[in-house]
Design a protein around this motif. Structure first.
Motif, PDB file in Angstrom:
ATOM      1  N   ALA A  58      46.127  -7.050  -1.504  1.00 22.52           N
ATOM      2  CA  ALA A  58      47.004  -5.916  -1.798  1.00 22.52           C
ATOM      3  C   ALA A  58      48.468  -6.306  -1.576  1.00 22.52           C
ATOM      4  CB  ALA A  58      46.648  -4.730  -0.918  1.00 22.52           C
ATOM      5  N   PRO A  59      49.361  -5.897  -2.478  1.00 22.68           N
ATOM      6  CA  PRO A  59      50.786  -6.153  -2.273  1.00 22.68           C
ATOM      7  C   PRO A  59      51.262  -5.529  -0.956  1.00 22.68           C
ATOM      8  CG  PRO A  59      50.361  -5.365  -4.501  1.00 22.68           C
ATOM      9  CD  PRO A  59      49.092  -5.195  -3.739  1.00 22.68           C
ATOM     10  N   GLY A  60      52.059  -6.269  -0.207  1.00 21.45           N
ATOM     11  CA  GLY A  60      52.596  -5.739   1.043  1.00 21.45           C
ATOM     12  C   GLY A  60      51.679  -5.886   2.235  1.00 21.45           C
ATOM     13  N   GLU A  61      50.503  -6.524   2.047  1.00 23.38           N
ATOM     14  CA  GLU A  61      49.568  -6.733   3.160  1.00 23.38           C
ATOM     15  C   GLU A  61      49.183  -8.206   3.240  1.00 23.38           C
ATOM     16  OE1 GLU A  61      46.246  -4.096   2.859  1.00 23.38           O
ATOM     17  OE2 GLU A  61      47.495  -2.323   2.518  1.00 23.38           O
ATOM     18  N   PRO A  62      50.158  -9.103   3.477  1.00 25.02           N
ATOM     19  CA  PRO A  62      49.896 -10.549   3.411  1.00 25.02           C
ATOM     20  C   PRO A  62      48.881 -11.043   4.435  1.00 25.02           C
ATOM     21  CG  PRO A  62      52.075 -10.101   4.341  1.00 25.02           C
ATOM     22  CD  PRO A  62      51.570  -8.812   3.800  1.00 25.02           C
ATOM     23  N   GLU A  63      48.896 -10.514   5.651  1.00 23.10           N
ATOM     24  CA  GLU A  63      47.974 -10.990   6.673  1.00 23.10           C
ATOM     25  C   GLU A  63      46.533 -10.619   6.346  1.00 23.10           C
ATOM     26  OE1 GLU A  63      48.546 -13.086   9.092  1.00 23.10           O
ATOM     27  OE2 GLU A  63      50.607 -13.202   8.341  1.00 23.10           O
ATOM     28  N   ASN A  64      46.335  -9.371   5.888  1.00 17.60           N
ATOM     29  CA  ASN A  64      44.984  -8.953   5.493  1.00 17.60           C
ATOM     30  C   ASN A  64      44.480  -9.805   4.328  1.00 17.60           C
ATOM     31  OD1 ASN A  64      44.910  -6.951   7.410  1.00 17.60           O
ATOM     32  ND2 ASN A  64      45.551  -5.314   6.011  1.00 17.60           N
ATOM     33  N   ALA A  65      45.367 -10.066   3.360  1.00 19.15           N
ATOM     34  CA  ALA A  65      44.980 -10.877   2.208  1.00 19.15           C
ATOM     35  C   ALA A  65      44.612 -12.292   2.633  1.00 19.15           C
ATOM     36  CB  ALA A  65      46.127 -10.907   1.194  1.00 19.15           C
ATOM     37  N   LEU A  66      45.398 -12.871   3.513  1.00 16.35           N
ATOM     38  CA  LEU A  66      45.131 -14.244   3.965  1.00 16.35           C
ATOM     39  C   LEU A  66      43.795 -14.329   4.701  1.00 16.35           C
ATOM     40  CD1 LEU A  66      46.112 -17.146   4.192  1.00 16.35           C
ATOM     41  CD2 LEU A  66      47.356 -16.499   6.272  1.00 16.35           C
ATOM     42  N   ARG A  67      43.503 -13.355   5.553  1.00 15.16           N
ATOM     43  CA  ARG A  67      42.222 -13.350   6.276  1.00 15.16           C
ATOM     44  C   ARG A  67      41.058 -13.248   5.293  1.00 15.16           C
ATOM     45  NH1 ARG A  67      45.105 -10.283  10.205  1.00 15.16           N
ATOM     46  NH2 ARG A  67      44.502  -8.338   9.166  1.00 15.16           N
TER      47      ARG A  67
END
Length: 354
Positions: A241-250
């Motif tokens: 999701a745009p704006g959620e880089p840490e969640n995306a990386l995990r």
């Protein structure tokens, strides 16, 4: 003589329309005939042409109303203008679309006004209402993502016959021309290429699902099926999701740990996350892991290794949308029912070694 009379009546009506708010009801044909000293047939012909030009619209058994559009040559700025409403002016794909629109419009002496909605339906509605009330010769809309679109301003635009073209995706319930890239084909091209490089456990990484991401996902599934590969749900993530880089990386890190040897990314920005996750796991992109992005943005050349991607052909999408607005403005009624699907292409670089 009759030709000169109804042209003269049109001119008189146009002068009155220039100062009238949208939705104002015209007097009856009999009243107009008396006011202008002509017969009702002459008034009817003049009004019919103004309806065809989008300056008036009729409601069954209710009357004829003003659209709020000034004649093309009589805007306060002295020329014609189009409104282009987009979700995010900084998004990598939209500048190409805007350039295609502006080049086509500029060649015809038409000004383009941009408005950014930040993917907010509320802001999109406000923009459309503002352009509709202020007068415009055409509207190109890239609908906001993730939220249900407010149909009311779009219905009013169509009712008043202001030329409208949707870009990138349809709006359910709105019968307007759409210009879009073939996302389904783009997904197939990406996965077919990964298969051709010997990849068999191919993942799909995307933001939360919406029309465009779903179409690319369907292309991904189709290409797996046509190559006899079973789709593994654990290799699919809609968490970028745009704006959620840490969640995306995990999420992508977990996905790569499931032995994915190839990744099809919804866009080039999602590929950034895949590269970061691969580095975290010590996996080499372009060697043991092949990656394909989407959109062919300038990011692709900055990746190491350079990113293979699907070219959205954004300029062509913008150009074709502008051409549809021109066709409608020039009276081509078939353009109001015409949609265009632009075929994407694969750009092979270093991230997918054969």
């Amino acid at each position: 003589m009759e030709r000169r009379l109804y042209d003269h009546v049109k001119e008189l009506l146009i002068e009155e329309l220039a100062g009238s708010p949208p939705g104002q009801r015209l007097p009856s044909r009999a009243a107009l005939a008396e006011r202008f000293g002509v017969n009702r047939t002459t008034v009817e012909r003049a009004v019919s042409e103004l309806i065809g030009e989008g300056l008036l619209y009729a409601r069954d058994k209710s009357g004829t109303y003003t659209t709020g559009r000034l004649p093309a040559a009589r805007h306060a700025e002295g020329g014609r203008r189009w409104a282009v409403v987009i979700p995010d002016i900084q998004h990598d794909t939209y500048p190409g679309i805007i350039r295609g629109i502006q080049d086509t419009a500029g060649g015809r002496g038409i000004d383009v006004i941009l408005s950014n909605t930040d993917n907010s339906v509320r802001r999109q509605t406000a923009c459309l209402e503002r352009f509709l009330e202020g007068g415009t010769d055409g509207i190109i809309l890239i609908p906001a993502v993730y939220e249900g679109t407010d149909l009311r301003p779009l219905m009013r635009i169509l009712e008043r016959r202001v030329p409208l073209v949707l870009c990138n995706r349809e709006v359910p319930g709105i019968q307007a021309p759409v210009v879009k890239s073939d996302n389904f084909l783009g997904g197939k091209l990406a996965v077919r290429h990964l298969v051709s490089t010997g990849r068999r456990r191919i993942a799909y990484v995307s933001p939360p699902i919406y029309q465009t991401s779903a179409e690319r996902y369907q292309g991904y599934l189709a290409a797996l099926a046509e190559n006899g590969l079973e789709q593994d749900p654990s290799l699919v993530s809609f968490a970028c999701a745009p704006g959620e880089p840490e969640n995306a990386l995990r999420a992508v890190t977990r996905l790569l740990q499931r032995r994915a040897d190839g990744v099809f990314c919804f866009n080039d920005a999602a590929a950034c996350v895949v590269y970061d996750a691969a580095a975290r796991l010590g996996r080499k992109v372009g060697r043991e892991l092949a990656v394909v992005g989407y959109d062919n943005t300038p990011l692709c050349e900055s990746f190491r290794p350079k990113l293979t991607t699907v070219d959205f052909r954004t300029y062509e999408v913008g150009r074709r949308a502008a051409e549809l607005i021109c066709a409608m403005t020039e009276g081509d009624e078939s353009a109001r029912r015409r949609s265009v699907v632009v075929e994407p292409s694969l750009i092979v670089r270093e991230s997918t070694p054969g």
